[in-house]
Scaffold this motif. Structure first.
Motif, PDB file in Angstrom:
ATOM      1  N   PHE A 378       0.831  -1.191   0.000  1.00 13.71           N
ATOM      2  CA  PHE A 378       0.000   0.000   0.000  1.00 13.71           C
ATOM      3  C   PHE A 378       0.870   1.247   0.000  1.00 13.71           C
ATOM      4  O   PHE A 378       1.947   1.255   0.602  1.00 13.71           O
ATOM      5  CB  PHE A 378      -0.860  -0.053   1.269  1.00 13.71           C
ATOM      6  CG  PHE A 378      -1.551   1.228   1.634  1.00 13.71           C
ATOM      7  CD1 PHE A 378      -2.789   1.533   1.105  1.00 13.71           C
ATOM      8  CD2 PHE A 378      -0.975   2.109   2.545  1.00 13.71           C
ATOM      9  CE1 PHE A 378      -3.443   2.709   1.463  1.00 13.71           C
ATOM     10  CE2 PHE A 378      -1.622   3.280   2.907  1.00 13.71           C
ATOM     11  CZ  PHE A 378      -2.863   3.578   2.364  1.00 13.71           C
ATOM     12  N   SER A 379       0.408   2.296  -0.680  1.00 17.14           N
ATOM     13  CA  SER A 379       1.125   3.571  -0.642  1.00 17.14           C
ATOM     14  C   SER A 379       0.179   4.673  -0.200  1.00 17.14           C
ATOM     15  O   SER A 379      -0.891   4.849  -0.794  1.00 17.14           O
ATOM     16  CB  SER A 379       1.710   3.931  -2.009  1.00 17.14           C
ATOM     17  OG  SER A 379       2.368   5.184  -1.936  1.00 17.14           O
ATOM     18  N   PRO A 380       0.557   5.422   0.826  1.00 20.88           N
ATOM     19  CA  PRO A 380      -0.305   6.500   1.307  1.00 20.88           C
ATOM     20  C   PRO A 380      -0.118   7.803   0.536  1.00 20.88           C
ATOM     21  O   PRO A 380      -0.890   8.744   0.717  1.00 20.88           O
ATOM     22  CB  PRO A 380       0.147   6.667   2.760  1.00 20.88           C
ATOM     23  CG  PRO A 380       1.597   6.303   2.734  1.00 20.88           C
ATOM     24  CD  PRO A 380       1.740   5.231   1.685  1.00 20.88           C
ATOM     25  N   VAL A 381       0.902   7.880  -0.310  1.00 23.60           N
ATOM     26  CA  VAL A 381       1.199   9.149  -0.980  1.00 23.60           C
ATOM     27  C   VAL A 381       0.471   9.240  -2.322  1.00 23.60           C
ATOM     28  O   VAL A 381      -0.085   8.259  -2.813  1.00 23.60           O
ATOM     29  CB  VAL A 381       2.722   9.332  -1.193  1.00 23.60           C
ATOM     30  CG1 VAL A 381       3.459   9.232   0.130  1.00 23.60           C
ATOM     31  CG2 VAL A 381       3.261   8.331  -2.199  1.00 23.60           C
ATOM     32  N   SER A 382       0.498  10.425  -2.908  1.00 22.48           N
ATOM     33  CA  SER A 382      -0.192  10.657  -4.174  1.00 22.48           C
ATOM     34  C   SER A 382       0.632  10.116  -5.342  1.00 22.48           C
ATOM     35  O   SER A 382       1.754  10.554  -5.571  1.00 22.48           O
ATOM     36  CB  SER A 382      -0.447  12.150  -4.359  1.00 22.48           C
ATOM     37  OG  SER A 382      -1.066  12.399  -5.597  1.00 22.48           O
ATOM     38  N   TYR A 383       0.073   9.153  -6.050  1.00 22.65           N
ATOM     39  CA  TYR A 383       0.749   8.552  -7.204  1.00 22.65           C
ATOM     40  C   TYR A 383      -0.303   8.198  -8.244  1.00 22.65           C
ATOM     41  O   TYR A 383      -1.513   8.291  -8.000  1.00 22.65           O
ATOM     42  CB  TYR A 383       1.523   7.295  -6.789  1.00 22.65           C
ATOM     43  CG  TYR A 383       0.642   6.112  -6.481  1.00 22.65           C
ATOM     44  CD1 TYR A 383       0.256   5.215  -7.479  1.00 22.65           C
ATOM     45  CD2 TYR A 383       0.158   5.886  -5.194  1.00 22.65           C
ATOM     46  CE1 TYR A 383      -0.576   4.133  -7.209  1.00 22.65           C
ATOM     47  CE2 TYR A 383      -0.665   4.818  -4.912  1.00 22.65           C
ATOM     48  CZ  TYR A 383      -1.039   3.945  -5.920  1.00 22.65           C
ATOM     49  OH  TYR A 383      -1.870   2.891  -5.644  1.00 22.65           O
ATOM     50  N   ALA A 384       0.162   7.782  -9.394  1.00 18.69           N
ATOM     51  CA  ALA A 384      -0.745   7.301 -10.439  1.00 18.69           C
ATOM     52  C   ALA A 384      -0.036   6.221 -11.244  1.00 18.69           C
ATOM     53  O   ALA A 384       1.197   6.185 -11.316  1.00 18.69           O
ATOM     54  CB  ALA A 384      -1.180   8.442 -11.349  1.00 18.69           C
ATOM     55  N   ILE A 385      -0.831   5.330 -11.832  1.00 16.96           N
ATOM     56  CA  ILE A 385      -0.314   4.336 -12.773  1.00 16.96           C
ATOM     57  C   ILE A 385      -0.968   4.660 -14.113  1.00 16.96           C
ATOM     58  O   ILE A 385      -2.187   4.602 -14.249  1.00 16.96           O
ATOM     59  CB  ILE A 385      -0.634   2.901 -12.322  1.00 16.96           C
ATOM     60  CG1 ILE A 385      -0.015   2.630 -10.938  1.00 16.96           C
ATOM     61  CG2 ILE A 385      -0.112   1.894 -13.335  1.00 16.96           C
ATOM     62  CD1 ILE A 385      -0.373   1.280 -10.347  1.00 16.96           C
TER      63      ILE A 385
END
Length: 611
Positions: A378-385
């Motif tokens: 899980f990642s709590p930071v803002s990202y996109a794929i």
């Protein structure tokens, strides 16, 4: 991807009892991840002092027959800090550190950190011009070299930009017991610190979020290694995320680590997980599959750090009746293959796998906090794929000019939003930094870090690692720059043109190096392969030497923009049935290339050779 890989709501709810039981640590760790106060003292040096106050007589470090308490280790680091200050080093300066996995490495880095001096963690396998480049790139004010690496330094010392009286060394022994002798031209650091102060330096409480802690070298897409700035704030976030939220050791735990500590998985993830709870780190000089579990039992370890290759080697060892006779309950690392994940846990009786995804330079990370199988978590930071065009080697943009997110279950390029809370610290080279930033991604003016990695969205902000893009590939737990290897190959006698890429070998992690090379002779059978091998062994670390050579007696294919056509080469790899070019292979344990035959290829594909 099977449906079993997707994170569903029932799966997530099944983890709630574990989440509630560990909620205080998870909440505490998540708070560290949001650190943005640039006036709050923090970092490695202060964390060691906190652990010392918390567990002064507890085991901080074990190595061979050496055992150090937190009080002893902290005092040692303080003496180093005091000496470095006495020779004029101050916050913002850099020292080059080239020491293999042993206590002297950790003490040096901690001592430097306490006074705000940045340690450039030289990859201990580097030699020749790669070593010169890495050393000079960071403009060190001093160098601390382990006796075991003095020979490598001496080979290029006349090319290193540092005054001769600023080279220090530790003898290859327990230097707290016996300072030993060091080579001519080096000052004995163990000896000169003996009368220095063991008290915590005042500077340790004046280290803040953006102050550099160390440089880690990473192979990028432009040839020679890049020095990535790893600041104290980033270390503090990992300290919180892994020490409190994910790994969750206690002061009675001991973590075994054979990973090289010039990499973040060793230096940051495994060690910070221990420091946060005042737990013990058991350090091994080198990885040994046959000795691994013996050491785990000998030192009564309850955790270990891994990369996928390590787990595969352990898994390939013959099964023993006492495989479960160990105290390990949690492991942390990256690259555990889905094909062995569950079987590995069951065979060795491991309860939790804290798989992670991160990069030395990146601003986005994933952690398997909830103990799901086959995920980086899980990642709590803002990202996109986002959707990615492999042929054009760029993200896909829609009619509106913005990028397009993939759907659940689809692979795409992972990008991390650059914000005040998730900055991209970049490289020593500003041009390289800018090249890694994607702009106007979903809105005008936004910016994202291009990880160069393909990921799959599996729901609830969880992901699976798919592949690494671009001109690097991973082999033996190391990132290999194709451009760097091409530059070295291009300098070999008789080699006219080269293109380097990574290819998959069945049942191995990562990709083995392969080079298509064009020679200045058509008589390839009588080419000086021994001379080529000797040259490559001098100029490249072992993991970067190509495993396969494909001999091209024709012009190499290029794109319209004159880039080598690597996709087709990767697909054909070393398969003699896919093309008619001669292929040579450097088999495990051999010192030179030999012609690949159908029989040898069958042996490689069938697992006869252990790469």
């Amino acid at each position: 991807m099977s449906n079993a890989d997707v994170i569903t709501l029932p799966k997530l709810l099944s983890k709630l009892p574990m989440v509630f039981a560990n909620l205080p640590g998870i909440v505490k760790g998540s708070k560290y991840g949001k650190l943005s106060d640039t006036t709050r003292p923090l970092g490695l040096g202060l964390a060691i002092q906190t652990a010392t106050e918390m567990n002064p007589n507890g085991v901080a470090l074990m190595y061979q027959d050496t055992q150090l308490t937190y009080r002893q280790f902290n005092a040692w680091a303080n003496r180093i800090a005091d000496y470095l200050s006495s020779i004029g080093l101050k916050k913002g300066d850099t020292i080059a550190v080239d020491i293999e996995n042993r206590p002297e490495l950790l003490a040096t880095v901690t001592g430097a950190a306490k006074i705000g001096v940045c340690s450039a963690l030289i990859n201990t396998s580097q030699r020749g011009k790669v070593l010169v480049h890495s050393f000079n790139l960071v403009k060190p004010k001093a160098a601390v070299i382990g006796e075991e690496l003095v020979e490598a330094i001496n080979e290029v010392r006349d090319q290193l930009d540092l005054a001769s009286d600023r080279f220090y060394s530790f003898a290859d022994r327990d230097t707290l017991e016996d300072v030993g002798q060091v080579a001519d031209g080096y000052k004995n650091l163990a000896e000169v610190i003996r009368d220095c102060s063991s008290e915590n330096p005042e500077q340790a409480s004046k280290i803040f979020l953006n102050d550099p802690l160390f440089y880690i070298y990473t192979s990028g897409t432009t040839g020679l290694p890049k020095a990535v700035v790893f600041n104290n704030g980033r270390w503090e976030k990992a300290y919180g995320a892994f020490g409190f939220a994910a790994v969750r050791l206690t002061k009675d735990d001991r973590m075994y680590s054979t990973l090289p500590f010039y990499h973040a998985t060793g230096m940051v993830i495994s060690w910070a997980s221990c420091i946060a709870q005042g737990a013990g780190l058991v350090l091994a000089r080198k990885f040994s599959a046959s000795r691994f579990w013996e050491d785990v039992r000998k030192y009564e370890c309850t955790a270990f750090a891994y990369v996928g290759e390590l787990c595969r080697y352990l898994h390939e060892q013959p099964a023993k009746p006492n495989d479960k006779d160990n105290k390990v309950h949690v492991i942390v690392g990256n690259g555990l293959r889905p094909s062995i994940w569950k079987e590995f846990k069951a065979r060795f009786g491991i309860e939790r796998v804290v798989e992670l995804y991160a990069s030395s330079e990146g601003n986005v990370a994933f952690t398997n906090i909830f103990n799901f199988d086959n995920t980086v978590g899980f990642s709590p930071v803002s990202y996109a794929i986002v959707k990615y065009d492999k042929e054009k080697e760029e993200p896909v943009r829609g009619k509106d000019g913005f990028m397009i997110k993939v759907g659940k279950g689809e692979p795409g390029l992972l990008i991390g939003e650059i914000t005040d809370k998730t900055p991209f610290d970049g490289y020593t080279d500003k041009a390289k930094t800018e090249k890694s930033i994607l702009r106007n991604v979903f809105a005008k003016g936004d910016a994202y870090f291009d990880t160069g990695d393909m990921m799959r969205d599996i729901g609830f902000k969880h992901a699976q690692f798919v592949d690494r893009l671009g001109d690097t590939f991973r082999w033996k737990g190391e990132n290999v720059s194709t451009t760097e290897v091409e530059q070295i190959l291009d300098g070999a006698n008789g080699v006219v043109e080269t293109v380097v890429y990574g290819v998959e070998i069945p049942n191995t992690n990562g990709r083995a190096g392969m080079a298509e090379i064009r020679l200045d002779t058509e008589d390839f059978e009588n080419f000086d392969y021994k001379g080529l091998c000797a040259y490559l062994q001098r100029e490249l670390p072992p993991y970067a030497i190509p495993v396969f050579l494909r001999i091209a007696n024709h012009p190499m294919e290029t794109t319209g923009t004159f880039k080598h056509q690597k996709n087709k080469l990767k697909e054909e790899k070393y398969d003699l049935n896919a093309h008619s070019d001669p292929v040579y292979v450097l088999l495990p344990g051999e010192s030179c290339y030999q012609r690949l035959t159908p029989e040898i290829q069958q042996g490689i594909d069938g697992g006869k050779y252990r790469f």
